[in-house]
Design a protein around this motif. Structure first.
Motif, PDB file in Angstrom:
ATOM      1  N   GLU A  27       0.827  -1.198   0.000  1.00 28.13           N
ATOM      2  CA  GLU A  27       0.000   0.000   0.000  1.00 28.13           C
ATOM      3  C   GLU A  27       0.871   1.261   0.000  1.00 28.13           C
ATOM      4  OE1 GLU A  27      -3.504   2.033   2.707  1.00 28.13           O
ATOM      5  OE2 GLU A  27      -3.119  -0.110   2.916  1.00 28.13           O
ATOM      6  N   ALA A  28       1.968   1.231   0.743  1.00 27.43           N
ATOM      7  CA  ALA A  28       2.887   2.367   0.777  1.00 27.43           C
ATOM      8  C   ALA A  28       3.507   2.601  -0.606  1.00 27.43           C
ATOM      9  CB  ALA A  28       3.978   2.136   1.813  1.00 27.43           C
ATOM     10  N   ALA A  29       3.863   1.537  -1.284  1.00 28.41           N
ATOM     11  CA  ALA A  29       4.439   1.660  -2.626  1.00 28.41           C
ATOM     12  C   ALA A  29       3.426   2.271  -3.587  1.00 28.41           C
ATOM     13  CB  ALA A  29       4.902   0.294  -3.134  1.00 28.41           C
ATOM     14  N   GLU A  30       2.190   1.870  -3.485  1.00 24.66           N
ATOM     15  CA  GLU A  30       1.139   2.415  -4.348  1.00 24.66           C
ATOM     16  C   GLU A  30       0.911   3.903  -4.054  1.00 24.66           C
ATOM     17  OE1 GLU A  30      -1.419   2.005  -7.534  1.00 24.66           O
ATOM     18  OE2 GLU A  30       0.020   0.569  -6.759  1.00 24.66           O
ATOM     19  N   LEU A  31       0.895   4.262  -2.783  1.00 26.18           N
ATOM     20  CA  LEU A  31       0.730   5.672  -2.414  1.00 26.18           C
ATOM     21  C   LEU A  31       1.905   6.499  -2.924  1.00 26.18           C
ATOM     22  CD1 LEU A  31      -0.622   5.412   1.246  1.00 26.18           C
ATOM     23  CD2 LEU A  31      -1.836   6.315  -0.747  1.00 26.18           C
ATOM     24  N   MET A  32       3.113   5.968  -2.807  1.00 29.05           N
ATOM     25  CA  MET A  32       4.288   6.685  -3.273  1.00 29.05           C
ATOM     26  C   MET A  32       4.248   6.858  -4.788  1.00 29.05           C
ATOM     27  SD  MET A  32       6.805   8.405  -2.674  1.00 29.05           S
ATOM     28  CE  MET A  32       8.204   8.394  -1.627  1.00 29.05           C
ATOM     29  N   LYS A  33       3.820   5.822  -5.489  1.00 32.24           N
ATOM     30  CA  LYS A  33       3.719   5.909  -6.945  1.00 32.24           C
ATOM     31  C   LYS A  33       2.755   7.029  -7.344  1.00 32.24           C
ATOM     32  CE  LYS A  33       1.343   3.149  -9.845  1.00 32.24           C
ATOM     33  NZ  LYS A  33       0.908   1.884 -10.444  1.00 32.24           N
ATOM     34  N   HIS A  34       1.599   7.081  -6.699  1.00 32.39           N
ATOM     35  CA  HIS A  34       0.618   8.126  -7.003  1.00 32.39           C
ATOM     36  C   HIS A  34       1.144   9.509  -6.618  1.00 32.39           C
ATOM     37  CE1 HIS A  34      -2.641   5.632  -8.425  1.00 32.39           C
ATOM     38  NE2 HIS A  34      -2.410   4.807  -7.422  1.00 32.39           N
ATOM     39  N   HIS A  35       1.837   9.578  -5.514  1.00 29.48           N
ATOM     40  CA  HIS A  35       2.408  10.844  -5.069  1.00 29.48           C
ATOM     41  C   HIS A  35       3.444  11.354  -6.079  1.00 29.48           C
ATOM     42  CE1 HIS A  35       3.689  14.016  -2.453  1.00 29.48           C
ATOM     43  NE2 HIS A  35       4.888  13.507  -2.290  1.00 29.48           N
ATOM     44  N   MET A  36       4.303  10.460  -6.552  1.00 31.40           N
ATOM     45  CA  MET A  36       5.315  10.850  -7.530  1.00 31.40           C
ATOM     46  C   MET A  36       4.669  11.276  -8.852  1.00 31.40           C
ATOM     47  SD  MET A  36       8.101  10.750  -5.933  1.00 31.40           S
ATOM     48  CE  MET A  36       9.221  11.022  -7.274  1.00 31.40           C
ATOM     49  N   LEU A  37       3.613  10.585  -9.269  1.00 34.18           N
ATOM     50  CA  LEU A  37       2.914  10.982 -10.492  1.00 34.18           C
ATOM     51  C   LEU A  37       2.282  12.356 -10.331  1.00 34.18           C
ATOM     52  CD1 LEU A  37       1.272   7.592 -11.541  1.00 34.18           C
ATOM     53  CD2 LEU A  37       3.135   8.809 -12.695  1.00 34.18           C
ATOM     54  N   ASP A  38       1.734  12.639  -9.153  1.00 38.17           N
ATOM     55  CA  ASP A  38       1.189  13.971  -8.883  1.00 38.17           C
ATOM     56  C   ASP A  38       2.272  15.030  -8.987  1.00 38.17           C
ATOM     57  OD1 ASP A  38      -1.391  13.068  -8.469  1.00 38.17           O
ATOM     58  OD2 ASP A  38      -1.242  13.091  -6.275  1.00 38.17           O
ATOM     59  N   LEU A  39       3.432  14.748  -8.403  1.00 41.98           N
ATOM     60  CA  LEU A  39       4.530  15.703  -8.461  1.00 41.98           C
ATOM     61  C   LEU A  39       5.005  15.920  -9.898  1.00 41.98           C
ATOM     62  CD1 LEU A  39       6.668  14.626  -5.380  1.00 41.98           C
ATOM     63  CD2 LEU A  39       5.270  16.681  -5.608  1.00 41.98           C
ATOM     64  N   LEU A  40       5.162  14.837 -10.629  1.00 42.68           N
ATOM     65  CA  LEU A  40       5.616  14.949 -12.014  1.00 42.68           C
ATOM     66  C   LEU A  40       4.624  15.706 -12.877  1.00 42.68           C
ATOM     67  CD1 LEU A  40       7.160  11.410 -12.617  1.00 42.68           C
ATOM     68  CD2 LEU A  40       8.373  13.598 -12.508  1.00 42.68           C
ATOM     69  N   SER A  41       3.342  15.498 -12.646  1.00 41.89           N
ATOM     70  CA  SER A  41       2.342  16.194 -13.454  1.00 41.89           C
ATOM     71  C   SER A  41       2.330  17.686 -13.154  1.00 41.89           C
ATOM     72  CB  SER A  41       0.944  15.591 -13.234  1.00 41.89           C
ATOM     73  OG  SER A  41       0.480  15.897 -11.940  1.00 41.89           O
ATOM     74  N   GLY A  42       2.875  18.088 -12.015  1.00 40.45           N
ATOM     75  CA  GLY A  42       2.933  19.495 -11.666  1.00 40.45           C
ATOM     76  C   GLY A  42       4.161  20.212 -12.166  1.00 40.45           C
ATOM     77  N   LEU A  43       5.095  19.497 -12.776  1.00 38.94           N
ATOM     78  CA  LEU A  43       6.322  20.119 -13.268  1.00 38.94           C
ATOM     79  C   LEU A  43       6.141  20.647 -14.684  1.00 38.94           C
ATOM     80  CD1 LEU A  43       9.021  17.563 -12.092  1.00 38.94           C
ATOM     81  CD2 LEU A  43       8.474  19.784 -11.080  1.00 38.94           C
ATOM     82  N   ASP A  44       6.740  21.771 -14.957  1.00 38.24           N
ATOM     83  CA  ASP A  44       6.790  22.321 -16.306  1.00 38.24           C
ATOM     84  C   ASP A  44       8.223  22.140 -16.794  1.00 38.24           C
ATOM     85  OD1 ASP A  44       6.815  23.732 -18.650  1.00 38.24           O
ATOM     86  OD2 ASP A  44       6.224  25.645 -17.759  1.00 38.24           O
ATOM     87  N   LEU A  45       8.443  21.142 -17.620  1.00 38.51           N
ATOM     88  CA  LEU A  45       9.787  20.808 -18.079  1.00 38.51           C
ATOM     89  C   LEU A  45      10.114  21.420 -19.441  1.00 38.51           C
ATOM     90  CD1 LEU A  45       9.849  17.065 -16.965  1.00 38.51           C
ATOM     91  CD2 LEU A  45      10.783  19.047 -15.769  1.00 38.51           C
ATOM     92  N   THR A  46       9.261  22.334 -19.904  1.00 40.56           N
ATOM     93  CA  THR A  46       9.536  22.975 -21.185  1.00 40.56           C
ATOM     94  C   THR A  46      10.663  23.981 -21.015  1.00 40.56           C
ATOM     95  OG1 THR A  46       7.857  24.656 -20.772  1.00 40.56           O
ATOM     96  CG2 THR A  46       7.163  22.710 -21.996  1.00 40.56           C
ATOM     97  N   ARG A  47      11.406  24.134 -22.045  1.00 41.08           N
ATOM     98  CA  ARG A  47      12.507  25.094 -22.012  1.00 41.08           C
ATOM     99  C   ARG A  47      11.960  26.479 -22.357  1.00 41.08           C
ATOM    100  NH1 ARG A  47      17.902  22.863 -22.538  1.00 41.08           N
ATOM    101  NH2 ARG A  47      17.739  20.622 -22.606  1.00 41.08           N
ATOM    102  N   GLY A  48      12.549  27.457 -21.741  1.00 41.67           N
ATOM    103  CA  GLY A  48      12.189  28.833 -22.064  1.00 41.67           C
ATOM    104  C   GLY A  48      12.731  29.227 -23.411  1.00 41.67           C
ATOM    105  N   ARG A  49      12.484  30.456 -23.788  1.00 47.28           N
ATOM    106  CA  ARG A  49      13.022  30.938 -25.051  1.00 47.28           C
ATOM    107  C   ARG A  49      14.538  30.933 -24.989  1.00 47.28           C
ATOM    108  NH1 ARG A  49       9.936  36.436 -26.159  1.00 47.28           N
ATOM    109  NH2 ARG A  49      12.090  36.903 -26.655  1.00 47.28           N
ATOM    110  N   PRO A  50      15.180  30.567 -26.096  1.00 45.42           N
ATOM    111  CA  PRO A  50      16.652  30.574 -26.093  1.00 45.42           C
ATOM    112  C   PRO A  50      17.164  32.005 -25.920  1.00 45.42           C
ATOM    113  CG  PRO A  50      15.792  30.023 -28.267  1.00 45.42           C
ATOM    114  CD  PRO A  50      14.624  30.145 -27.351  1.00 45.42           C
TER     115      PRO A  50
END
Length: 60
Positions: A27-50
């Motif tokens: 259950e802890a592994a499943e919660l951690m997986k969901h938590h990490m997916l939440d964190l990743l979905s909140g990241l903006d990994l696009t590069r800014g203008r050069p």
């Protein structure tokens, strides 16, 4: 790299700690997986203008 507000999800941390303390690894592994997916979905990994390399480009 920009990050949206993801730190307000302390309930996810508490749930994970409670599950670990209860010795429920699956259950802890499943919660951690969901938590990490939440964190990743909140990241903006696009590069800014050069950044311009020439003064003429900078002054445009």
């Amino acid at each position: 790299m920009k990050q949206r507000e993801t730190t307000g999800k302390s309930h996810a941390h508490h749930a994970l700690i409670d599950t670990i303390e209860a010795h429920k690894p699956a259950e802890a592994a499943e919660l951690m997986k969901h938590h990490m997916l939440d964190l990743l979905s909140g990241l903006d990994l696009t590069r800014g203008r050069p950044k311009p390399e020439r003064l003429a480009d900078l002054l445009r």
